[in-house]
Design a protein around this motif. Structure first.
Motif, short mmCIF file in Angstrom:
data_model
loop_
_atom_site.label_atom_id
_atom_site.label_comp_id
_atom_site.label_asym_id
_atom_site.label_seq_id
_atom_site.Cartn_x
_atom_site.Cartn_y
_atom_site.Cartn_z
N THR A 277 1.22 -1.19 -0.17
CA THR A 277 -0.25 0.24 0.01
C THR A 277 0.87 1.06 0.25
O THR A 277 2.26 0.89 0.14
N ASP A 278 -0.05 2.42 0.45
CA ASP A 278 1.34 3.12 -0.60
C ASP A 278 1.59 3.87 1.25
O ASP A 278 2.34 3.73 1.47
N LEU A 279 1.34 3.69 2.73
CA LEU A 279 2.14 4.00 3.98
C LEU A 279 2.94 2.75 3.93
O LEU A 279 4.11 3.16 4.04
N ARG A 302 4.47 13.54 1.99
CA ARG A 302 2.75 13.90 1.27
C ARG A 302 1.96 13.02 0.75
O ARG A 302 2.63 11.75 -0.17
N HIS A 303 0.48 13.25 0.52
CA HIS A 303 -0.10 12.17 -0.07
C HIS A 303 -1.54 12.76 -0.45
O HIS A 303 -1.36 13.19 1.05
N ASP A 304 -1.57 12.27 -1.42
CA ASP A 304 -3.90 13.00 -1.60
C ASP A 304 -4.87 12.31 -1.71
O ASP A 304 -4.22 10.77 -0.35
N CYS A 305 -5.29 12.36 -1.52
CA CYS A 305 -6.72 11.75 -1.12
C CYS A 305 -6.90 10.07 -1.64
O CYS A 305 -7.12 9.77 -0.54
N ALA A 350 2.87 10.54 -2.11
CA ALA A 350 2.27 9.79 -2.84
C ALA A 350 0.93 9.82 -3.09
O ALA A 350 0.42 11.17 -3.15
N ARG A 351 0.74 9.38 -4.95
CA ARG A 351 -0.26 9.95 -5.37
C ARG A 351 -1.37 8.77 -5.88
O ARG A 351 -0.72 7.37 -5.52
#
Length: 415
Positions: A277-279, A302-305, A350-351
């Motif tokens: 996953t992104d995390l 930074r990561h978007d929603c 992360a996007r």
């Protein structure tokens, strides 16, 4: 023996074993398909003949005893119906066994026809059963090898010719010879066309299997090259870096972490990729880059929603982390400025579509165009590693203005 060998051998063996396992099916795909189509066409063709000549079959049945008519209709048309019904779905050996049964029953019916009718009772050109001899030859071709099929053709052709002469009352040798040549000749034409179709399918399968083998060998070689590249990267990033830091009197805790990471990366070479996953990716990258040195490194994330939908394979995560760690090590070794502390920062963004890692400092900087192409730190450990993982690396620096290394990986476009 280094940890490279087991993973390399296992992946190569898997590729080759997969080639053997799948190659057997690849090598027979078209041949099996054409046999099924021919078997279906044969069964359907017998019934088309029966429907077209139903009146003649009914008219001639009064000249034959009931037992022969029942045997002929049920044996020939029954096995043909079974063949048409199973040709496209049943196991191929079963289809061939049904074809063999059809050919055998047909030969028996033809052989018994001479005993089942009185001479001269058939006033038509020929009894209906003899018109099906070519289709019996096709069934024999599907069921048996060429020598057996050849014997079958001669035997059934001779039986049909002699029985035709008996049924029509013309028992002369000349008529027998001409009828035999005509029946066998027509049957050979059908068999020849059938064999041409089967041979073309086998040639197609052979070429497909050859292409499959070549692709498997290329994949195995690519896997070996990838293993060597990853092995060389770990040697440079971890082993040589640890030895170099040891010679410079580096911190024991940092050296211990580097050695532990080196062993872990050796063990990880060749493992099957998993999705992160992104995390998980952010944590792994930050941990890898932070463990590269005991110098202060500011980390910004930074990561978007929508980044929660991002899935990154572990190989890409490892490439991002290791390339970032190498960029941090390069900064520590080469960016020092006398009289002040160099600030270093790790930024991870992360996007939904991918992830970007930036390693920057305000140190001495350098001219990227003046760096030798064989410098492993930049060429292999950063640029090459990202390219191999499907990403890219951009190095922006100039003397006196610091350095900024941008690592980018975008998720494959599924459309």
């Amino acid at each position: 023996m280094t940890p490279l060998s087991p993973s390399l051998f296992s992946r190569t063996a898997a590729a080759l074993s997969g080639r053997r396992g799948r190659g057997s099916s690849v090598a027979r795909a078209a041949a099996e398909q054409i046999d099924r189509i021919l078997a279906f066409a044969l069964g359907l063709g017998v019934w088309i003949f029966g429907a077209g000549d139903a009146a003649e079959i009914a008219g001639q049945s009064r000249h034959f005893p009931a037992w022969w008519t029942v045997l002929a209709l049920s044996g020939v048309f029954g096995t043909a119906l079974l063949l048409a019904g199973t040709a496209l779905r049943a196991a191929l050996p079963t289809v061939r066994n049904i074809a063999a049964t059809h050919a055998t029953v047909f030969a028996v019916v033809v052989g018994l026809s001479g005993f089942a009718v009185q001479p001269g009772q058939i006033t038509d050109d020929v009894a209906w059963i003899y018109r099906l001899v070519p289709l019996g030859g096709v069934a024999a071709t599907l069921a048996w090898r060429t020598p057996v099929t050849a014997i079958y053709l001669v035997a059934v052709g001779a039986l049909a010719a002699s029985s035709t002469g008996w049924a029509t009352g013309d028992l002369g040798w000349m008529e027998f010879a001409l009828t035999s040549v005509r029946i066998i000749g027509i049957t050979i034409a059908f068999v020849y066309i059938t064999q041409l179709a089967r041979r073309a399918a086998r040639l197609l399968d052979k070429e497909r299997a050859r292409a499959h083998d070549q692709a498997a060998l290329a994949a195995a070689e690519e896997a070996r090259a990838g293993e060597r590249a990853r092995f060389a990267g770990v040697i440079h990033d971890k082993v040589l870096a640890t030895l170099l830091d040891t010679s410079r009197g580096g911190s024991p805790s940092v050296l211990a972490r580097q050695a532990d990471h080196a062993l872990g990366q050796f063990a990880a070479i060749g493992r099957v990729n998993e999705l992160c996953t992104d995390l998980e990716a952010i944590e792994a990258i930050a941990h890898e880059a932070g463990a590269a040195t005991d110098t202060e490194l500011r980390v910004q994330v930074r990561h978007d929603c929508n980044s929660a939908d991002l899935r990154i394979d572990s190989a890409a995560v490892a490439a991002l982390g290791q390339a970032a760690a190498e960029a941090v090590r390069n900064s520590v070794r080469h960016a020092a400025v006398p009289g002040r502390t160099v600030a270093r920062q790790l930024t991870i963004v992360a996007r939904e579509s991918g992830i970007t890692v930036v390693v920057s400092d305000d140190g001495a900087g350098f001219d990227p165009d003046q760096v030798a192409a064989n410098r492993l730190g930049l060429t292999v450990s950063i640029v090459g590693r990202m390219r191999e993982a499907g990403g890219r690396a951009t190095i922006d620096s100039c003397p006196g203005a610091g350095t900024r290394v941008v690592l980018e990986w975008n998720a494959p476009d599924e459309t």
